[in-house]
Scaffold this motif. Structure first.
Motif, mmCIF file in Angstrom:
data_model
loop_
_atom_site.group_PDB
_atom_site.id
_atom_site.type_symbol
_atom_site.label_atom_id
_atom_site.label_comp_id
_atom_site.label_asym_id
_atom_site.label_seq_id
_atom_site.Cartn_x
_atom_site.Cartn_y
_atom_site.Cartn_z
ATOM 1 N N PHE A 23 26.252 55.975 -19.112
ATOM 2 C CA PHE A 23 26.980 55.096 -20.011
ATOM 3 C C PHE A 23 26.635 53.633 -19.731
ATOM 4 C CE2 PHE A 23 29.689 58.939 -20.038
ATOM 5 C CZ PHE A 23 29.477 59.276 -21.362
ATOM 6 N N PHE A 24 26.324 53.309 -18.473
ATOM 7 C CA PHE A 24 25.832 51.974 -18.144
ATOM 8 C C PHE A 24 24.528 51.716 -18.895
ATOM 9 C CE2 PHE A 24 22.855 49.371 -15.785
ATOM 10 C CZ PHE A 24 23.577 48.215 -15.545
ATOM 11 N N SER A 25 23.628 52.704 -18.896
ATOM 12 C CA SER A 25 22.339 52.548 -19.565
ATOM 13 C C SER A 25 22.515 52.343 -21.066
ATOM 14 C CB SER A 25 21.463 53.773 -19.299
ATOM 15 O OG SER A 25 21.198 53.888 -17.917
ATOM 16 N N ILE A 26 23.487 52.996 -21.655
ATOM 17 C CA ILE A 26 23.749 52.826 -23.082
ATOM 18 C C ILE A 26 24.334 51.445 -23.343
ATOM 19 C CG2 ILE A 26 25.130 53.654 -25.038
ATOM 20 C CD1 ILE A 26 24.951 56.478 -23.633
ATOM 21 N N ARG A 27 25.284 51.016 -22.511
ATOM 22 C CA ARG A 27 25.894 49.690 -22.683
ATOM 23 C C ARG A 27 24.874 48.580 -22.481
ATOM 24 N NH1 ARG A 27 29.926 52.038 -19.517
ATOM 25 N NH2 ARG A 27 29.239 50.838 -17.727
ATOM 26 N N HIS A 28 23.822 48.864 -21.715
ATOM 27 C CA HIS A 28 22.778 47.876 -21.441
ATOM 28 C C HIS A 28 21.441 48.337 -22.038
ATOM 29 C CE1 HIS A 28 25.935 47.087 -18.484
ATOM 30 N NE2 HIS A 28 25.585 45.836 -18.666
ATOM 31 N N ALA A 29 21.522 48.901 -23.230
ATOM 32 C CA ALA A 29 20.340 49.481 -23.875
ATOM 33 C C ALA A 29 19.225 48.459 -24.079
ATOM 34 C CB ALA A 29 20.732 50.119 -25.208
ATOM 35 N N ARG A 30 19.566 47.222 -24.405
ATOM 36 C CA ARG A 30 18.513 46.209 -24.607
ATOM 37 C C ARG A 30 17.764 45.956 -23.305
ATOM 38 N NH1 ARG A 30 18.031 41.160 -28.375
ATOM 39 N NH2 ARG A 30 18.769 42.820 -29.702
#
Length: 174
Positions: A23-30
């Motif tokens: 979920f961290f990776s999704i929140r920081h997708a850019r």
């Protein structure tokens, strides 16, 4: 009741809430998109070395490294046909139904999964992540069906091979 998907071991419990690194990776997708944007050219430049060593000889160690890195960051299931850059850094193989082209008709009003109500729908998260990415509209491009014979293979080596015009190997029969 546990309902394993094709890429889940039988009896595996569903992911729990927002504690997962994915979920961290999704929140920081850019940021993840930018990191991969720097990593992919490195992979393609290494093609001559990979070809000299032999892609077949590199497959197991490369897949092990990829499994560790992408497993931690994205809860990757090593399908061998990674589409994270098209799905907001949300691995569609985490969907209990293994849907590669959007959510099922059972997404709950709160965005929860139909199969595991406590788990956010992978595709709701994919949409959220895609809206943060420069190439976020790639989520609308249809993905080909998953080739289960590629399970466990390194998608990094596949990218290096295919970007340089080398013919991909025949899928291994597991």
């Amino acid at each position: 009741m546990l309902t394993p998907a094709a890429f889940e071991p039988p009896g595996k419990a569903p992911p729990r809430g927002e504690r997962r690194l994915r979920f961290f990776s999704i929140r920081h997708a850019r940021m993840m998109e930018t990191l991969y944007g720097a990593f992919e050219p490195l992979l393609t430049r290494l093609h001559p070395a990979f070809a000299w060593i032999g892609y077949d000889r590199l497959e197991r160690p490369a897949a092990a490294v990829e499994r560790a890195v992408k497993g931690a960051l994205f809860d990757c299931r090593m399908c061998g046909q990674c589409v994270l850059s098209s799905t907001g850094m949300s691995c569609p193989m985490n969907c209990p139904k293994n849907l590669r082209n959007g959510p099922c008709g059972g997404v709950r009003q709160d965005g929860g999964c139909e199969v595991y109500p406590d788990m956010p729908c992978v595709w709701v998260k994919a949409w959220e992540g895609s809206r943060l990415m420069r190439a976020g509209d790639a989520i609308a491009a249809p993905q080909p069906p998953i080739d289960h014979r590629r399970k466990g293979e390194s998608s990094w080596l596949r990218v290096a091979r295919e970007t340089n015009g080398a013919a991909p190997p025949a899928p291994s029969a597991h």
